[in-house]
Design a protein around this motif. Structure first.
Motif, PDB file in Angstrom:
ATOM      1  N   MET A   1      28.349  41.833  46.471  1.00  0.00           N
ATOM      2  CA  MET A   1      27.408  42.261  45.448  1.00  0.00           C
ATOM      3  C   MET A   1      26.775  43.578  45.839  1.00  0.00           C
ATOM      4  O   MET A   1      26.693  43.922  47.001  1.00  0.00           O
ATOM      5  N   GLY A   2      26.302  44.283  44.825  1.00  0.00           N
ATOM      6  CA  GLY A   2      25.522  45.476  45.070  1.00  0.00           C
ATOM      7  C   GLY A   2      24.296  45.402  44.179  1.00  0.00           C
ATOM      8  O   GLY A   2      24.368  44.878  43.064  1.00  0.00           O
ATOM      9  N   ILE A   3      23.180  45.905  44.680  1.00  0.00           N
ATOM     10  CA  ILE A   3      21.946  45.802  43.902  1.00  0.00           C
ATOM     11  C   ILE A   3      21.342  47.166  43.628  1.00  0.00           C
ATOM     12  O   ILE A   3      21.280  48.018  44.518  1.00  0.00           O
ATOM     13  N   VAL A   4      20.923  47.364  42.391  1.00  0.00           N
ATOM     14  CA  VAL A   4      20.260  48.602  41.998  1.00  0.00           C
ATOM     15  C   VAL A   4      18.765  48.290  41.890  1.00  0.00           C
ATOM     16  O   VAL A   4      18.358  47.443  41.089  1.00  0.00           O
ATOM     17  N   GLY A   5      17.963  48.961  42.720  1.00  0.00           N
ATOM     18  CA  GLY A   5      16.519  48.734  42.714  1.00  0.00           C
ATOM     19  C   GLY A   5      16.147  47.702  43.764  1.00  0.00           C
ATOM     20  O   GLY A   5      16.541  46.534  43.660  1.00  0.00           O
ATOM     21  N   HIS A  12      14.466  39.908  47.179  1.00  0.00           N
ATOM     22  CA  HIS A  12      14.601  38.452  46.977  1.00  0.00           C
ATOM     23  C   HIS A  12      15.975  38.099  46.406  1.00  0.00           C
ATOM     24  O   HIS A  12      16.504  37.021  46.705  1.00  0.00           O
ATOM     25  N   HIS A  13      16.533  38.999  45.597  1.00  0.00           N
ATOM     26  CA  HIS A  13      17.921  38.798  45.141  1.00  0.00           C
ATOM     27  C   HIS A  13      18.846  38.764  46.374  1.00  0.00           C
ATOM     28  O   HIS A  13      19.708  37.898  46.496  1.00  0.00           O
ATOM     29  N   ILE A  14      18.651  39.752  47.260  1.00  0.00           N
ATOM     30  CA  ILE A  14      19.516  39.859  48.441  1.00  0.00           C
ATOM     31  C   ILE A  14      19.379  38.618  49.313  1.00  0.00           C
ATOM     32  O   ILE A  14      20.359  38.005  49.747  1.00  0.00           O
ATOM     33  N   ASP A  15      18.132  38.223  49.536  1.00  0.00           N
ATOM     34  CA  ASP A  15      17.857  37.054  50.368  1.00  0.00           C
ATOM     35  C   ASP A  15      18.547  35.811  49.787  1.00  0.00           C
ATOM     36  O   ASP A  15      19.214  35.053  50.503  1.00  0.00           O
ATOM     37  N   ALA A  16      18.407  35.614  48.484  1.00  0.00           N
ATOM     38  CA  ALA A  16      18.985  34.430  47.828  1.00  0.00           C
ATOM     39  C   ALA A  16      20.507  34.441  47.936  1.00  0.00           C
ATOM     40  O   ALA A  16      21.132  33.424  48.254  1.00  0.00           O
ATOM     41  N   VAL A  17      21.101  35.604  47.701  1.00  0.00           N
ATOM     42  CA  VAL A  17      22.571  35.707  47.732  1.00  0.00           C
ATOM     43  C   VAL A  17      23.087  35.483  49.157  1.00  0.00           C
ATOM     44  O   VAL A  17      24.095  34.810  49.372  1.00  0.00           O
ATOM     45  N   ARG A  18      22.369  36.028  50.140  1.00  0.00           N
ATOM     46  CA  ARG A  18      22.802  35.831  51.537  1.00  0.00           C
ATOM     47  C   ARG A  18      22.804  34.357  51.916  1.00  0.00           C
ATOM     48  O   ARG A  18      23.651  33.903  52.677  1.00  0.00           O
ATOM     49  N   ARG A  19      21.879  33.607  51.390  1.00  0.00           N
ATOM     50  CA  ARG A  19      21.799  32.177  51.743  1.00  0.00           C
ATOM     51  C   ARG A  19      22.995  31.396  51.217  1.00  0.00           C
ATOM     52  O   ARG A  19      23.261  30.292  51.685  1.00  0.00           O
ATOM     53  N   LEU A  20      23.707  31.942  50.239  1.00  0.00           N
ATOM     54  CA  LEU A  20      24.872  31.225  49.702  1.00  0.00           C
ATOM     55  C   LEU A  20      25.984  31.142  50.736  1.00  0.00           C
ATOM     56  O   LEU A  20      26.752  30.177  50.778  1.00  0.00           O
ATOM     57  N   ASN A  66      20.786  44.015  38.706  1.00  0.00           N
ATOM     58  CA  ASN A  66      19.911  45.056  38.166  1.00  0.00           C
ATOM     59  C   ASN A  66      18.452  44.650  38.367  1.00  0.00           C
ATOM     60  O   ASN A  66      17.940  43.777  37.668  1.00  0.00           O
ATOM     61  N   ALA A  67      17.801  45.272  39.347  1.00  0.00           N
ATOM     62  CA  ALA A  67      16.389  44.945  39.642  1.00  0.00           C
ATOM     63  C   ALA A  67      15.545  46.210  39.561  1.00  0.00           C
ATOM     64  O   ALA A  67      14.628  46.426  40.353  1.00  0.00           O
ATOM     65  N   THR A  68      15.887  47.052  38.590  1.00  0.00           N
ATOM     66  CA  THR A  68      15.152  48.296  38.370  1.00  0.00           C
ATOM     67  C   THR A  68      13.975  48.028  37.416  1.00  0.00           C
ATOM     68  O   THR A  68      13.924  46.981  36.763  1.00  0.00           O
ATOM     69  N   PRO A  69      13.050  48.988  37.287  1.00  0.00           N
ATOM     70  CA  PRO A  69      12.024  48.860  36.241  1.00  0.00           C
ATOM     71  C   PRO A  69      12.694  48.755  34.863  1.00  0.00           C
ATOM     72  O   PRO A  69      13.806  49.269  34.657  1.00  0.00           O
ATOM     73  N   ASN A  70      11.996  48.120  33.929  1.00  0.00           N
ATOM     74  CA  ASN A  70      12.602  47.746  32.639  1.00  0.00           C
ATOM     75  C   ASN A  70      13.339  48.886  31.921  1.00  0.00           C
ATOM     76  O   ASN A  70      14.369  48.668  31.296  1.00  0.00           O
ATOM     77  N   TYR A  71      12.783  50.108  31.980  1.00  0.00           N
ATOM     78  CA  TYR A  71      13.369  51.183  31.166  1.00  0.00           C
ATOM     79  C   TYR A  71      14.781  51.556  31.622  1.00  0.00           C
ATOM     80  O   TYR A  71      15.523  52.212  30.887  1.00  0.00           O
ATOM     81  N   SER A  89      21.182  40.516  35.661  1.00  0.00           N
ATOM     82  CA  SER A  89      20.056  41.393  35.333  1.00  0.00           C
ATOM     83  C   SER A  89      18.754  40.644  35.522  1.00  0.00           C
ATOM     84  O   SER A  89      18.629  39.485  35.119  1.00  0.00           O
ATOM     85  N   ASP A  90      17.786  41.312  36.121  1.00  0.00           N
ATOM     86  CA  ASP A  90      16.470  40.681  36.089  1.00  0.00           C
ATOM     87  C   ASP A  90      15.916  40.819  34.676  1.00  0.00           C
ATOM     88  O   ASP A  90      16.438  41.565  33.849  1.00  0.00           O
ATOM     89  N   LYS A  91      14.896  39.999  34.386  1.00  0.00           N
ATOM     90  CA  LYS A  91      14.331  40.015  33.045  1.00  0.00           C
ATOM     91  C   LYS A  91      13.349  41.162  32.930  1.00  0.00           C
ATOM     92  O   LYS A  91      12.792  41.565  33.953  1.00  0.00           O
ATOM     93  N   PRO A  92      13.063  41.697  31.751  1.00  0.00           N
ATOM     94  CA  PRO A  92      13.754  41.419  30.499  1.00  0.00           C
ATOM     95  C   PRO A  92      15.159  42.037  30.525  1.00  0.00           C
ATOM     96  O   PRO A  92      15.379  43.037  31.219  1.00  0.00           O
ATOM     97  N   LEU A  93      16.084  41.458  29.744  1.00  0.00           N
ATOM     98  CA  LEU A  93      17.438  41.998  29.730  1.00  0.00           C
ATOM     99  C   LEU A  93      17.407  43.486  29.384  1.00  0.00           C
ATOM    100  O   LEU A  93      18.134  44.286  29.965  1.00  0.00           O
ATOM    101  N   ALA A  94      16.561  43.869  28.430  1.00  0.00           N
ATOM    102  CA  ALA A  94      16.397  45.285  28.077  1.00  0.00           C
ATOM    103  C   ALA A  94      15.008  45.459  27.476  1.00  0.00           C
ATOM    104  O   ALA A  94      14.264  44.495  27.311  1.00  0.00           O
TER     105      ALA A  94
END
Ligand SMILES: NC(=O)c1ccc[n+]([C@@H]2O[C@H](COP(=O)([O-])OP(=O)(O)OC[C@H]3O[C@@H](n4cnc5c(N)ncnc54)[C@H](O)[C@@H]3O)[C@@H](O)[C@H]2O)c1
Length: 379
Positions: A1-5, A12-20, A66-71, A89-94
């Protein structure tokens, strides 16, 4: 995986994925090369990219978070789908329902796996409640109510990009946390919100915006250089809702309620019993009865239904929490990706369809409030 933001929620996304244990965290993208490299080093991620395009182009990245600010949600997610990557994508989707709808269509056309982190679904007792309602334990649900209250924006020195419409969207409290409540209410009850009547307020109408950027949820320092700005989005909302089975409901969302840290409460009253779950006390599920004493079900794998036992990982009395629920969600999503086409989607996994629905609900509430508080359908 790769994460933006990689601000507050990204790690926390990274931490959760690593635990898998079966997913490699390959890359992180930041807003420039220097910050990306620094984040990559701090998080022990091999590659740091100064642009999301470079991360998406990396052939070793199969899933983009996608863990960037909403815009930035729309453009990052659209670019990832265009390259055939699965997207979480983190919420909101857009920022708007129109953008979310486009992403949903694009994702369906591309045949990628698409998910939105409505992470409260991953809690073991949330799944227990959903399962009990589906089985008919509480009879017909007729009242779904609760709130999602926080206090981190209660002072005029509190500030976030979430309060700027061009970065956070047209809504603050509803978009940021009301959307979680609506998704959870629908997920647990198995019902759909069809109509809303909203009343929105900006309790803190002007704020001291720091001239330098500040981490999410952090309080102002005395030395912060600030400028006074008018706030145009709501920080408090009260909403009446109607569901597709005729059930009624009500909820409030506010970020200006002292003492409420991350206080999401959901109660569903049915013809036979009621269920109440509170995020700040998430290892307990209250069960209300008419003819016998009420009960409190502890999060204990031996006491919850076998169908949802996979969401609990520790024996009773060993508390599980926010990060564990987040990890459960990732386990469902990555299990679904690994299983390949034709696999059955785990119910706790929220998709772009759920993200789109959340945007539609929030927009209907804002429109209802703008019209002076009238019932509006959720289109
Ligand atoms: N699911 C949840 O419970 C939950 C919790 C918190 C935040 N969120 C969502 O996650 C998203 C991020 O929120 P946050 O609190 O982590 O915000 P944040 O401001 O702490 O982090 C955002 C990060 O994105 C980076 N960024 C900005 N522009 C970028 C670009 N062009 N390319 C790459 N990175 C860039 C910033 O430098 C920052 O590190 C929001 O959409 C928010 O709604 C969800």
């Amino acid at each position: 995986m790769g994460i933006v933001g990689a601000g507050f929620v990204g790690p926390h996304h990274i931490d959760a994925v690593r635990r898998l244990g079966f997913v490699d965290v390959v890359a992180v993208a930041g807003s420039n090369d220097a910050s990306a490299k620094a984040k990559a080093e701090a998080l022990h991620v091999p590659r740091g990219y100064g642009s999301y395009e470079a991360l998406i182009d990396d052939p070793d990245v199969h899933v983009v978070h996608n863990a960037t600010p909403n815009y930035l949600h729309y453009r990052v997610t659209a670019a990832a789908i265009a390259k055939g990557k699965h997207v979480i994508s983190d919420k909101p989707l857009a920022m708007t329902a129109a953008e979310s709808g486009k992403l949903l269509e694009q994702a369906k056309r591309a045949g990628i796996v698409h998910a939105v982190t409505f992470n409260y679904r991953g809690n073991p007792l949330v799944q227990q409640a959903r399962h009990a309602i589906e089985r008919g334990d509480i009879g017909k649900p007729h009242f779904v109510h609760g709130y999602y209250l926080q206090d981190w924006l209660s002072r005029d020195t509190d500030y976030s990009w979430r309060l700027e419409p061009d970065k956070g969207g047209a809504s603050s409290a509803l978009g940021d946390i009301g959307s979680h409540w609506c998704d959870l209410a629908q997920h647990v009850s198995g019902l759909r919100i069809t109509h809303v009547l909203g009343d929105i307020t900006t309790v803190v109408p002007s704020r001291k915006r720091p001239k330098a950027s500040r981490d999410a949820f952090s309080a102002a320092a005395k030395a912060d250089d600030t400028e006074l700005v008018d706030i145009r989005v709501e920080d408090l909302a009260s909403v009446l809702v109607r569901f597709d089975n005729g059930a009624k409901g009500t909820f409030s969302a506010g970020q200006v309620c002292p003492g409420h840290k991350n206080d999401l409460v959901l109660e569903i009253c049915g013809s036979a019993a009621s269920l109440l779950w509170r995020q700040e006390n998430q290892n307990e599920l209250w069960v209300g009865h008419r003819e016998r004493p009420n009960e409190v079900l502890q999060k204990d794998p031996s006491l919850i239904d076998s169908d949802v036992r996979g969401y609990a990982h520790l024996p009773g009395g060993h508390q599980e929490a926010w990060a564990d629920a987040f990890c459960n969600l990732m386990r469902d999503i990555y299990g679904f990706i690994a299983a390949g086409p034709g696999a059955e989607r785990p119910p706790a996994m929220a998709t772009f369809e759920d993200g789109y629905r959340a945007n539609c609900i929030v927009e209907a509430i804002l429109e209802s409030a703008r019209k002076g508080g009238v019932w509006l359908p959720v289109d």
